[in-house]
Design a protein around this motif. Structure first.
Motif, PDB file in Angstrom:
ATOM      1  N   HIS A  17      37.706  37.427  41.355  1.00  0.00           N
ATOM      2  CA  HIS A  17      37.688  38.031  40.014  1.00  0.00           C
ATOM      3  C   HIS A  17      36.538  39.002  39.808  1.00  0.00           C
ATOM      4  N   HIS A  73      38.877  28.531  38.163  1.00  0.00           N
ATOM      5  CA  HIS A  73      38.385  29.535  37.217  1.00  0.00           C
ATOM      6  C   HIS A  73      37.173  29.023  36.439  1.00  0.00           C
ATOM      7  N   HIS A 128      45.333  39.510  34.263  1.00  0.00           N
ATOM      8  CA  HIS A 128      44.660  38.296  34.727  1.00  0.00           C
ATOM      9  C   HIS A 128      43.198  38.578  35.085  1.00  0.00           C
ATOM     10  N   HIS A 141      37.262  31.597  44.172  1.00  0.00           N
ATOM     11  CA  HIS A 141      38.135  32.375  43.289  1.00  0.00           C
ATOM     12  C   HIS A 141      37.328  33.281  42.356  1.00  0.00           C
TER      13      HIS A 141
HETATM   14 ZN   LIG Z   1      42.380  33.919  38.747  1.00  0.00          ZN
END
Ligand SMILES: [Zn+2]
Ligand SMILES: [Zn+2]
Length: 372
Positions: free
Chosen positions: A309, A285, A230, A305
């Motif tokens: 990442h 995202h 991911h 978020h």
């Molecule tokens: Zn994510």
């Protein structure tokens, strides 16, 4: 089109060809749903489709025309005709299958339906929302067909086509473990609350559980091997969130579903949760630049978020919550400065680029380094 430079012409042609191809595949899948509803269409959604048949047939007709027009445009713009012809061929196959007037063949008695309708409608809807949004308000220079988008589209297809099987499988651990210990009166009291309150409670309960599962996926090396898939995208956009290893998706859902099953929330509140989270998970995202002051401390935004990442040192192992930053604040993992992260992706290693490569990668990998 003499006013277009050759490079611009080729770019537009490729975009038209890919859009026609993806839309063509969705049209054929939609035709299959019309022909074999009992086998392919989500059970709970069938009455909704039957009641609004004209609407869904209209959407299919517009999609068929768009597939054809985009395919023709790419024939016009591109020197290589193969890709444009593929889209037109798919539109042709969909027409032969009945077009927007396909009649159901009626195969009854299938134990589980594949839920192809969910895949088709979700991709269509999300594409219509997020492709224009990312072009109008991009955080980083927008590229619809960036590196790895085909892999992410395959992830999207597999996880959505198998959504019912995956959901059923995710419910099994909770049912096996807790079915005997559940107190019916308590569950009835929970289900009798107003739906909006249950919706909020579901969000809080699932987010608490998945916070810890997510943190475990980062901290335990053998779990990280799966979750690293991911995190392997070097560019984030609405499609990048679909890149999840199937085992990661299964464990996270099963963990989230267990308390929901024990509490016994009512179905409408659960459906509202699924609808919300399908959209929200894609949004966080996305390559959009809204910072949303105040709100960003209450609910996870793309900025929040994206920090999860990042491969920038300061953001590693931060922001595990999916919906509520509150949990990261409580458990000491919140990171939300006044600027965006610079880079994304895994540190020290890069999983393979292909879908199959990513699926088998965690089972093959032995040497593990932190974050790597
Ligand atoms: Zn994510
Ligand atoms: Zn993570």
């Amino acid at each position: 089109m003499g006013f277009l430079t050759p490079a611009r012409r080729a770019l537009l042609g490729r975009r038209a060809a890919v859009s026609s191809g993806v839309l063509g595949v969705l049209c054929v899948l939609a035709e299959l749903c019309f022909l074999l509803p009992d086998l392919l269409v989500t059970r709970d959604a069938l009455p909704v489709y039957r009641a609004n048949l004209d609407l869904f047939r209209g959407v299919l007709l517009v999609s068929l025309i768009a597939t054809f027009v985009l395919g023709m445009a790419s024939l016009f713009l591109l020197r290589s005709k193969l890709h444009g012809l593929l889209g037109i061929a798919l539109a042709g196959i969909a027409l032969l299958m009945g077009g927007h007037e396909a009649q159901p063949l009626g195969v009854e008695g299938a134990p589980v339906a594949a839920g192809i309708d969910y895949l088709v409608l979700e991709l269509l809807l999300l594409g219509l929302i997020f492709v224009p949004l990312e072009r109008m308000f991009p955080l980083k220079p927008a590229r619809i067909f960036r590196a790895g988008w085909q892999t992410d589209l395959k992830h999207f297809f597999v996880s959505h086509a198998g959504v019912q099987l995956l959901s059923l499988a995710s419910m099994l651990p909770a049912q096996a473990l807790f079915a005997r210990f559940v107190h019916l009166d308590f569950q009835q009291a929970v289900a009798a609350q107003p739906y909006w309150l249950q919706f909020l409670e579901i969000l809080l309960v699932i987010d608490f559980t998945t916070y810890w599962v997510h943190r475990a996926f980062h901290k335990l090396p053998w779990l990280w091997n799966f979750h690293a898939i991911h995190h392997s995208s070097r560019e984030l956009d609405w499609l990048a969130g679909s890149r999840i290893h199937l085992l990661d998706a299964f464990v996270t859902r099963a963990a989230g579903f267990t308390p929901v099953f024990v509490f016994g929330f009512a179905q409408p509140a659960l459906f509202a949760y699924v609808a919300f989270v399908s959209l929200h998970a894609v949004y966080i995202h996305s390559n959009t630049r809204w910072r949303l002051p105040l709100l960003r401390w209450i609910i996870a935004t793309p900025e929040y978020h994206h920090w999860h990442h990042t491969s920038d040192e300061e953001g590693l192992d931060k922001n595990f919550a999916v919906v509520f930053p509150l949990y990261d604040r409580l458990f000491g993992t919140l990171h939300l400065p006044d600027y965006w992260p610079r880079r994304y992706g895994t540190v020290n290693f890069q999983p393979p680029e292909s879908w199959l490569g990513q699926l088998v990668h965690p089972f093959r990998r032995r040497v593990v380094t932190p974050y790597g």
